[in-house]
Every structure is written in structure tokens, then in C-alpha cells.
Design a protein around this motif. Structure first.
Motif, PDB file in Angstrom:
ATOM      1  N   ASP A 199      43.698  31.497  48.582  1.00 10.11           N
ATOM      2  CA  ASP A 199      43.744  30.107  48.459  1.00 10.11           C
ATOM      3  C   ASP A 199      45.085  30.205  49.220  1.00 10.11           C
ATOM      4  O   ASP A 199      45.373  28.858  49.854  1.00 10.11           O
ATOM      5  N   ALA A 200      46.234  30.723  49.022  1.00  9.14           N
ATOM      6  CA  ALA A 200      47.869  30.431  49.719  1.00  9.14           C
ATOM      7  C   ALA A 200      47.340  31.481  51.231  1.00  9.14           C
ATOM      8  O   ALA A 200      47.662  29.638  52.202  1.00  9.14           O
ATOM      9  N   ILE A 201      46.784  31.916  51.879  1.00  8.96           N
ATOM     10  CA  ILE A 201      46.330  31.645  53.201  1.00  8.96           C
ATOM     11  C   ILE A 201      45.742  30.821  53.792  1.00  8.96           C
ATOM     12  O   ILE A 201      45.312  29.903  54.709  1.00  8.96           O
ATOM     13  N   ALA A 202      44.558  30.448  53.112  1.00  9.43           N
ATOM     14  CA  ALA A 202      44.062  29.238  53.054  1.00  9.43           C
ATOM     15  C   ALA A 202      44.425  28.308  52.915  1.00  9.43           C
ATOM     16  O   ALA A 202      44.063  27.532  54.274  1.00  9.43           O
ATOM     17  N   GLN A 203      45.784  27.706  52.763  1.00  5.18           N
ATOM     18  CA  GLN A 203      46.338  26.816  52.684  1.00  5.18           C
ATOM     19  C   GLN A 203      46.909  26.320  53.458  1.00  5.18           C
ATOM     20  O   GLN A 203      47.606  25.989  54.340  1.00  5.18           O
ATOM     21  N   ALA A 204      47.862  27.891  54.136  1.00  6.43           N
ATOM     22  CA  ALA A 204      49.032  27.975  55.060  1.00  6.43           C
ATOM     23  C   ALA A 204      48.170  27.493  56.284  1.00  6.43           C
ATOM     24  O   ALA A 204      48.975  26.962  57.231  1.00  6.43           O
ATOM     25  N   TYR A 276      53.644  28.825  50.109  1.00  4.09           N
ATOM     26  CA  TYR A 276      52.168  28.192  49.098  1.00  4.09           C
ATOM     27  C   TYR A 276      51.391  28.979  47.582  1.00  4.09           C
ATOM     28  O   TYR A 276      50.881  29.258  47.119  1.00  4.09           O
ATOM     29  N   GLU A 277      52.495  30.909  48.164  1.00  8.02           N
ATOM     30  CA  GLU A 277      52.011  32.023  47.584  1.00  8.02           C
ATOM     31  C   GLU A 277      53.009  31.383  46.081  1.00  8.02           C
ATOM     32  O   GLU A 277      52.443  31.349  44.687  1.00  8.02           O
ATOM     33  N   GLU A 278      53.844  30.121  46.473  1.00  7.50           N
ATOM     34  CA  GLU A 278      54.774  30.034  45.361  1.00  7.50           C
ATOM     35  C   GLU A 278      54.100  28.946  44.001  1.00  7.50           C
ATOM     36  O   GLU A 278      54.186  28.893  43.218  1.00  7.50           O
ATOM     37  N   ARG A 279      53.563  28.071  45.296  1.00  6.11           N
ATOM     38  CA  ARG A 279      52.338  26.864  44.289  1.00  6.11           C
ATOM     39  C   ARG A 279      51.034  28.135  43.759  1.00  6.11           C
ATOM     40  O   ARG A 279      50.459  27.734  42.730  1.00  6.11           O
ATOM     41  N   VAL A 280      50.835  28.605  44.374  1.00  2.73           N
ATOM     42  CA  VAL A 280      49.688  29.666  43.442  1.00  2.73           C
ATOM     43  C   VAL A 280      49.903  29.867  42.385  1.00  2.73           C
ATOM     44  O   VAL A 280      49.081  29.964  41.256  1.00  2.73           O
TER      45      VAL A 280
END
Length: 310
Positions: A199-204, A276-280
Motif C-alpha cells: 500500500d505504501a509503495i503504491a502511494q509513494a 506513507y508507511e506511517e499513514r498505513v
């Protein structure tokens, strides 16, 4: 095939998300691109939910003891699962494509720094058909003894995960991981985080800061006569899929590493992905909290199995 940006967990290939998606998220603000460490030393927020090397060792030792006990109870004592005494380094971030320049000059994108084949893989290769049948429960009895439903693998998994609830599926970045209850507990936490991290990779990769960096990287590569849209695309060029390394692959890998350094691509990707990982983590706090408590119980169950067998 030599593939970057991918991991295999619980026998499911986790395919990294392409950087060609639309929908950039702002071009200013956010984290500064700090000095970049070697890939093996990179740490991002979701890593906090992975088992430590000692926890992984305990899980693997528990799995080995319980597997051998199950097979022995059935009267099968050939090729026992080895009891590991130490852990080899594992790669947590294959999504960050990084090849030391001297290595790129010699062998292109080939990953000579990847951990050598582990003892579990070697054990699997030596396993006979009879042993596999007992492990996976493909037969109902052996030598007059009843084989547990699902085989020794399921029995072991149930003992290690006793007292916890395994999610039926895990979803992240467009990937769905199913049949978790049938998986080896020694890789469950890693598999869970691998999928959640997508999820974080996709958003990044949709973020304007990463897209800008990729555009500058592509312009740098074009000056070297090479046309790619992103480092993922150059590293996973189908022409590099064979066992031999061509001079073109070496030249491309060298140009790639120089261009990534010039535009600070990897520093940007690590910093933005961490945001984005923090958001996840916040969005999936309950799920990750359960994973953490589950892991603690799995390790305790494994340690007790090892103590009981000693």
C-alpha cells in the motif's frame, strides 16, 4: 529470472507496483531526502512489526522440533528438518534498487549479495515423495499410524499459532494473500508486512516528489542513450532475464546507479515511502497490533516446544 523489487512469501509472489500510475500527491513539502544507507541497512517504519533475527530463529527452531516430532511419531525418521543455530541476514527492502557500482560494472543487475541458499531450502530438495506426503497430508495413514489432517505441516502450524487467530486473508497494494492458516508460521509475519507495505509503495510511486525524481532520472539515462521511465523498468528489462550478463546490462546498471545518485532518487523514494508507511500504520493500527501480539505468542509457543524437546 533475476527480478528486482519482488519478494516471495508463503509461496506467493508479491509483485511490486509499477511506477506508471496517475494521481500525484503534491510536489512540495514532506521529508527531506537524507543521505542514503546501503540497501541492507535501510529501515522504514513498518520494519518495527517484523520479527527480530532472534525471534525468527526461535520460530524456525520450534518448527524444526515439532516437524521432526510429528514425522517421528509416524515412524518416519529420514531427512530430519535441521535445527538452525543462527540466522543469516535477510533482505527487507528489495523495492529499493541498489547495486554497488563496482558490482554493476562486473555483473550488471545480478544479485551476488543475495543470501545464499538456506538450510531449509536444501532440506526441502532432499525430501522424498513419502516425506512430502506425510508433511502435506496427502495420505491418511503410514505404517499403520494415522497421519494428521493436513499433514505434519498443519499440525506444526496449529501448535505454534495456538492461542491466536490467523487472518483469512491479507490485502495490500492490489495483492491478496489467502490460505494463511495453511502457511508456515515462520514466515507469516514477513508475509503480512510484505503485503501491507505494498500500500505504501503504491502511494509513494504516485507521489509527485517520486515522479519528479523518476523524470529527472529518465532524463539522465537518456543522456546515456537509454530510454526507461523508472529504475524498476531498467532493472527488470526482459533482456536481463537469462543466466548470462551482457555488456549492455552492465552498461545500463552502471548508468542507472550513477543517475540514481545524481538525482537522489533512492533517498527520495525511501523518505516518501516512510511517510506513507506511517499513514498505513495509523490506518491499520488494529490489524498490526494483532500481528504484534500474535508474533509474541508464536515465539513463546516455539520456545516452549524447543524446551520440551531438550
Amino acid at each position: 529470472m533475476r527480478v528486482w523489487g519482488r519478494r516471495v512469501a508463503v509461496s506467493v509472489a508479491l509483485i511490486a507496483v509499477s511506477g506508471c500510475s496517475s494521481g500525484a500527491v503534491g510536489r512540495t513539502g514532506g521529508p527531506a531526502a537524507a543521505s542514503v544507507p546501503p540497501r541492507s541497512a535501510v529501515a522504514t517504519p513498518l520494519d518495527a512489526f517484523l520479527p527480530s533475527p532472534q525471534e525468527t530463529l526461535t520460530l524456525q527452531r520450534g518448527e524444526a522440533v515439532l516437524t521432526n516430532s510429528c514425522l517421528g511419531r509416524l515412524g518416519f525418521n529420514q531427512n530430519p528438518m535441521p535445527l538452525p543455530s543462527s540466522m543469516r541476514p535477510t533482505e527487507r527492502h528489495p523495492e529499493f534498487i541498489d547495486v554497488p557500482l563496482r558490482q554493476a560494472q562486473r555483473i550488471g543487475y545480478s544479485r551476488s549479495d543475495a543470501p545464499a541458499e538456506n538450510t531449509r531450502s536444501a532440506w526441502d530438495e532432499k525430501s522424498s515423495k513419502v516425506q512430502q506426503d506425510l508433511l502435506f497430508g496427502r495420505v491418511k495413514s503410514y505404517g499403520g499410524r494415522v497421519v494428521p489432517a493436513g499433514g505434519c505441516i498443519r499440525e506444526v502450524a496449529e501448535k505454534i499459532t495456538s492461542g491466536t487467530r490467523i487472518p483469512r486473508k491479507i490485502v495490500g497494494g492490489g495483492v491478496e494473500l489467502n490460505r494463511m492458516a495453511d502457511a508456515s508460521p515462520t514466515g507469516l509475519a514477513e508475509a503480512h508486512i510484505d503485503v501491507v507495505r505494498l500500500d505504501a509503495i503504491a502511494q509513494a510511486k504516485r507521489d509527485g516528489r517520486v515522479r519528479d525524481s523518476a523524470s529527472r532520472w529518465a532524463a539522465c539515462m537518456a543522456r546515456h542513450g537509454m530510454r526507461y521511465r523508472s529504475p524498476d523498468e531498467s532493472a527488470n528489462d526482459p533482456r536481463w532475464s537469462g543466466d548470462s550478463v551482457s555488456s549492455l546490462e552492465r552498461e545500463t546498471a552502471v548508468a542507472d546507479m550513477k543517475c540514481q545518485a545524481e538525482v537522489r532518487y533512492r533517498q527520495t523514494m525511501i523518505a516518501v515511502q516512510s511517510v506513507y508507511e506511517e499513514r498505513v500504520i495509523k490506518a491499520r493500527a488494529s490489524e498490526l497490533g494483532t500481528l504484534r501480539s500474535n508474533l509474541k505468542r508464536w515465539v513463546a509457543n516455539s520456545a516452549e516446544a524447543v524446551r520440551a524437546a531438550s
